[in-house]
Scaffold this motif. Structure first.
Motif, mmCIF file in Angstrom:
data_model
loop_
_atom_site.group_PDB
_atom_site.id
_atom_site.type_symbol
_atom_site.label_atom_id
_atom_site.label_comp_id
_atom_site.label_asym_id
_atom_site.label_seq_id
_atom_site.Cartn_x
_atom_site.Cartn_y
_atom_site.Cartn_z
ATOM 1 N N GLU A 14 44.785 16.949 21.635
ATOM 2 C CA GLU A 14 44.867 16.485 20.251
ATOM 3 C C GLU A 14 45.052 17.672 19.304
ATOM 4 O O GLU A 14 45.859 17.610 18.367
ATOM 5 C CB GLU A 14 43.602 15.708 19.890
ATOM 6 C CG GLU A 14 43.658 15.054 18.517
ATOM 7 C CD GLU A 14 42.479 14.144 18.274
ATOM 8 O OE1 GLU A 14 42.569 12.956 18.626
ATOM 9 O OE2 GLU A 14 41.450 14.621 17.738
ATOM 10 N N ASN A 17 48.640 19.016 19.714
ATOM 11 C CA ASN A 17 49.620 18.118 19.116
ATOM 12 C C ASN A 17 49.693 18.300 17.598
ATOM 13 O O ASN A 17 50.775 18.238 17.003
ATOM 14 C CB ASN A 17 49.265 16.673 19.466
ATOM 15 C CG ASN A 17 50.278 15.667 18.947
ATOM 16 O OD1 ASN A 17 50.088 15.064 17.888
ATOM 17 N ND2 ASN A 17 51.356 15.479 19.691
ATOM 18 N N MET A 45 51.061 13.975 24.305
ATOM 19 C CA MET A 45 50.818 14.676 23.050
ATOM 20 C C MET A 45 51.133 16.161 23.176
ATOM 21 O O MET A 45 51.648 16.779 22.243
ATOM 22 C CB MET A 45 49.368 14.458 22.612
ATOM 23 C CG MET A 45 49.075 12.993 22.271
ATOM 24 S SD MET A 45 47.335 12.669 21.870
ATOM 25 C CE MET A 45 47.230 13.413 20.232
ATOM 26 N N ILE A 78 48.208 10.151 28.182
ATOM 27 C CA ILE A 78 48.235 10.229 26.720
ATOM 28 C C ILE A 78 48.149 11.683 26.269
ATOM 29 O O ILE A 78 48.894 12.129 25.390
ATOM 30 C CB ILE A 78 47.102 9.389 26.093
ATOM 31 C CG1 ILE A 78 47.316 7.902 26.372
ATOM 32 C CG2 ILE A 78 47.022 9.627 24.586
ATOM 33 C CD1 ILE A 78 46.169 7.017 25.913
ATOM 34 N N SER A 79 47.241 12.432 26.899
ATOM 35 C CA SER A 79 47.106 13.851 26.560
ATOM 36 C C SER A 79 48.388 14.599 26.893
ATOM 37 O O SER A 79 48.868 15.434 26.113
ATOM 38 C CB SER A 79 45.936 14.468 27.334
ATOM 39 O OG SER A 79 44.716 13.852 26.979
ATOM 40 N N SER A 111 52.637 8.145 22.969
ATOM 41 C CA SER A 111 52.038 8.512 24.255
ATOM 42 C C SER A 111 51.225 7.354 24.829
ATOM 43 O O SER A 111 51.288 7.071 26.031
ATOM 44 C CB SER A 111 51.136 9.735 24.088
ATOM 45 O OG SER A 111 51.861 10.846 23.612
ATOM 46 N N GLN A 165 40.643 8.340 17.207
ATOM 47 C CA GLN A 165 41.386 9.486 17.715
ATOM 48 C C GLN A 165 40.996 9.796 19.163
ATOM 49 O O GLN A 165 39.964 9.335 19.664
ATOM 50 C CB GLN A 165 41.139 10.703 16.836
ATOM 51 C CG GLN A 165 41.623 10.539 15.399
ATOM 52 C CD GLN A 165 43.133 10.352 15.322
ATOM 53 O OE1 GLN A 165 43.893 11.147 15.863
ATOM 54 N NE2 GLN A 165 43.566 9.307 14.642
ATOM 55 N N LEU A 166 41.813 10.597 19.821
ATOM 56 C CA LEU A 166 41.579 10.911 21.228
ATOM 57 C C LEU A 166 40.243 11.633 21.420
ATOM 58 O O LEU A 166 39.552 11.430 22.414
ATOM 59 C CB LEU A 166 42.736 11.767 21.757
ATOM 60 C CG LEU A 166 42.946 11.789 23.276
ATOM 61 C CD1 LEU A 166 43.189 10.399 23.819
ATOM 62 C CD2 LEU A 166 44.106 12.714 23.629
ATOM 63 N N SER A 203 53.970 11.525 19.741
ATOM 64 C CA SER A 203 52.846 11.142 18.897
ATOM 65 C C SER A 203 51.767 10.462 19.742
ATOM 66 O O SER A 203 52.015 10.055 20.888
ATOM 67 C CB SER A 203 53.304 10.189 17.791
ATOM 68 O OG SER A 203 53.644 8.924 18.343
ATOM 69 N N TYR A 204 50.596 10.328 19.175
ATOM 70 C CA TYR A 204 49.475 9.644 19.834
ATOM 71 C C TYR A 204 49.887 8.226 20.223
ATOM 72 O O TYR A 204 49.684 7.791 21.361
ATOM 73 C CB TYR A 204 48.294 9.644 18.871
ATOM 74 C CG TYR A 204 47.007 9.054 19.381
ATOM 75 C CD1 TYR A 204 46.740 8.904 20.738
ATOM 76 C CD2 TYR A 204 46.025 8.651 18.467
ATOM 77 C CE1 TYR A 204 45.530 8.377 21.173
ATOM 78 C CE2 TYR A 204 44.818 8.121 18.896
ATOM 79 C CZ TYR A 204 44.571 7.983 20.249
ATOM 80 O OH TYR A 204 43.384 7.457 20.673
#
Length: 276
Positions: free
Chosen positions: A136, A139, A185, A181-182, A194, A255-256, A190-191
């Motif tokens: 995060e 990114n 990013m 997802i990580s 992903s 958020q992540l 984008s979050y």
């Protein structure tokens, strides 16, 4: 297996399978707290069945996108609701996202099973959480985001997400969605892009993995467990469907790093109740 136990486990599976908190860790912890051996043949078979329920939920959420990818529905620039096609993503992206993990899983299948232990999952929760915080930060501060939407993903980004997914294959408890997802990013997506791609490629890869495992486990199913398995399947489907819809709608608020903090708490609970 009682109906109540089946429902509880199915709820846990539905909630945790597609969000980056490690469904493996949750299933171990829940089963152990209820006095079940999480590695027994019966439990392994049940987990495969409820996982298939969760997969079906994802397939339903992304049904328009999947039909479009398979050429069974015409594309529409106006169809931008959750899971609906908007144009550029194609099967090559999907293949690039799943082939690395499938290859690694197939080649190292026996070795991966030997790695499965409570301590492995515990460390995966911690390291995976730290990796998500880093992704995060990277990114926002370092990466140049070139894909705000799933249809803007490049082939290179799709492949990099597939490579990062291999971490979760080789390290039980790391979380497939957390790694993908990580990875997205870090690769400049984008979050939301992903997360969308992570959920979408979960369908073919989890069908392949669950189907393969089911060939080894179906003999453990019998008429005595059929009702519990059926109820677990339905509950997992409903819960996973609602969780994914909620996650996609609240993605800018959750958020992540929030999932990473939760993983650290879960690791502490895991240590207290499983390791000790």
């Amino acid at each position: 297996m009682s109906i109540i136990v089946a429902i509880i486990l199915a709820i846990v599976e539905g909630i945790t399978e597609f969000i980056p908190v490690s469904s493996t860790g949750h299933m171990i912890l829940t089963a152990r707290l209820m006095g079940y051996d999480d590695q027994s043949p019966l439990m392994n078979s049940f987990e495969i069945v409820i996982q298939l329920g969760a997969i079906l939920a994802i397939a339903w959420v992304y049904r328009y996108r999947i039909l479009n990818l398979l050429g069974l529905q015409k594309d529409s620039q106006t169809s931008r609701a959750i899971g609906k096609p908007a144009g550029k993503l194609n099967l090559i992206h999907v293949l690039l996202g799943i082939v690395p993990a499938l290859a690694v899983g197939y080649i190292f299948r026996d070795h991966i099973k030997s790695l499965f232990s409570a301590s492995t999952v515990l460390w995966a929760l911690v390291v995976g959480g730290a990796f998500m915080i880093f992704a995060e930060w990277y990114n926002k501060k370092v990466a140049r985001v070139t894909a705000e939407d799933i249809d803007q993903l490049s082939y290179t980004q799709a492949f990099l997400i597939g490579i990062f997914q291999c971490i979760s294959v080789l390290w039980p408890g790391f979380s497939r969605s957390g790694s993908t997802i990580s990875g997205g990013m870090i690769a400049g997506a984008s979050y939301k892009a992903s997360a969308d791609f992570s959920f979408l490629i979960a369908v073919p890869i989890m069908i392949a993995v669950s189907g393969y495992e089911l060939l080894d486990s179906y003999k453990d199913m019998n008429s005595d467990t059929l009702l519990a398995f059926a109820i677990g399947f339905v509950v997992s489907f409903v819960v996973a469907y609602l969780v994914v819809l909620a996650f996609l709608k609240l993605i800018q608020k959750i958020q992540l790093r929030h999932f990473a903090y939760y993983r650290f708490v879960l690791a502490a609970v895991f240590w207290i109740f499983i390791m000790n």
